[in-house]
Motif scaffolding. Sequence first.
Motif, short mmCIF file in Angstrom:
data_model
loop_
_atom_site.label_atom_id
_atom_site.label_comp_id
_atom_site.label_asym_id
_atom_site.label_seq_id
_atom_site.Cartn_x
_atom_site.Cartn_y
_atom_site.Cartn_z
N GLN A 1 -2.48 -53.02 -33.99
CA GLN A 1 -1.48 -52.92 -32.97
C GLN A 1 -2.18 -53.11 -31.75
N ASN A 2 -3.44 -53.06 -31.71
CA ASN A 2 -4.05 -52.98 -30.31
C ASN A 2 -3.60 -54.42 -29.56
N ASP A 3 -3.89 -54.42 -28.12
CA ASP A 3 -3.46 -55.36 -27.34
C ASP A 3 -4.43 -56.61 -27.45
N ASP B 1 5.85 -55.11 -35.79
CA ASP B 1 6.80 -56.01 -36.65
C ASP B 1 6.23 -56.54 -37.78
N LEU B 2 5.08 -57.18 -38.00
CA LEU B 2 4.57 -57.64 -39.32
C LEU B 2 4.22 -56.70 -40.01
N SER B 3 3.74 -55.49 -39.47
CA SER B 3 3.21 -54.24 -40.44
C SER B 3 4.29 -53.82 -41.10
N ASP C 1 1.39 -42.92 -39.73
CA ASP C 1 1.44 -41.75 -38.57
C ASP C 1 0.00 -41.17 -38.34
N LEU C 2 -0.66 -41.72 -37.42
CA LEU C 2 -2.02 -41.13 -37.03
C LEU C 2 -1.81 -40.36 -35.53
N GLY C 3 -0.79 -39.84 -35.47
CA GLY C 3 -0.44 -39.03 -34.19
C GLY C 3 -1.40 -37.74 -34.17
N GLY C 4 -1.67 -36.99 -35.23
CA GLY C 4 -2.50 -35.98 -35.32
C GLY C 4 -3.95 -36.39 -34.73
N LEU C 5 -4.32 -37.72 -34.71
CA LEU C 5 -5.58 -38.19 -34.15
C LEU C 5 -5.47 -38.78 -33.10
N GLY C 6 -4.32 -38.54 -32.20
CA GLY C 6 -3.95 -39.27 -30.85
C GLY C 6 -3.74 -40.70 -30.88
N LEU C 7 -3.47 -41.22 -32.10
CA LEU C 7 -3.45 -42.64 -32.29
C LEU C 7 -1.93 -43.27 -32.43
N GLY C 8 -0.96 -42.12 -32.64
CA GLY C 8 0.40 -42.73 -32.77
C GLY C 8 0.71 -43.31 -34.05
N THR C 9 1.75 -44.18 -34.20
CA THR C 9 1.89 -44.94 -35.35
C THR C 9 1.10 -46.09 -35.32
N ARG C 10 0.42 -46.45 -36.54
CA ARG C 10 -0.41 -47.79 -36.72
C ARG C 10 -0.21 -48.31 -37.93
N SER C 11 -0.86 -49.73 -38.09
CA SER C 11 -0.86 -50.31 -39.55
C SER C 11 -1.72 -49.25 -40.30
N SER C 12 -1.48 -49.43 -41.53
CA SER C 12 -2.54 -48.81 -42.38
C SER C 12 -3.55 -49.87 -42.88
#
Length: 165
Positions: free
Chosen positions: A80-82, A109-111, A119-130
Motif C-alpha cells: 500500500q505504501n506510496d 484495489d489489487l489486494s 486490519d492492522l489498525g491495532g498497530l497503527g497501520l490501518g488496513t494493509r495487504s496481507s
Amino acid sequence: MVVKRGDKFPTNVSTLFISSPEGEPKPFDLKAATKSKKFVVVSVPGAFTPPCTNQHLPEYIQKVQNFASKGVDFILVVTQNDPFVLRAWKEKLGATSNKILFVSDPYLDLSKKLGSPIDLGGLGLGTRSSRLALIVNRSGIVEFVADEKGGDVNVSTASKLLAKL
C-alpha cells in the motif's frame, strides 16, 4: 481468499503506481506489464516494517536470478505504501535488479482482488495487504500461498515458492 490456483490473475487494476527513473510516481499498467509473462507476485503489509524488511524481501532479492533461471520474467512486490516510500525501500534493500518491481497499491484495489487486505489498525497501520505470494504464468495463477496474519513469514518465502516452480 478471493483467488486460488487455476484462477485468472486480475489485471484490470488502474490505480497502481511505480516510481519513474526520475523518482516521480507514474501509473503502472498491470495488464500491459504482465501480458504473456511468467511472474511472481509478493504482497507485503508495509515497506520498512521489520518482518518485510528483515525476513521476507531480502531472500527474494538474493534469489532473483534463481527465479529467472526458472523462467520467471520478473518479481512484482506489491504494498500500500506510496511510490516515494517504495523507491527508498528498494534502495535500502539493495534491490538493483530490473527484475524486481516495487508497485504501490494505495487503494488496495489489487489486494482486494487477491483477497488479502488485513486490519492492522491495532498497530497503527490501518488496513494493509496481507503477506502472500503467487506464481502466475500467462495470466493463470499456478500457485497461491498466504501468511494470513501478515506478520509471520512462513509459507510465502522465496525458497518455498522456488520449490514450486
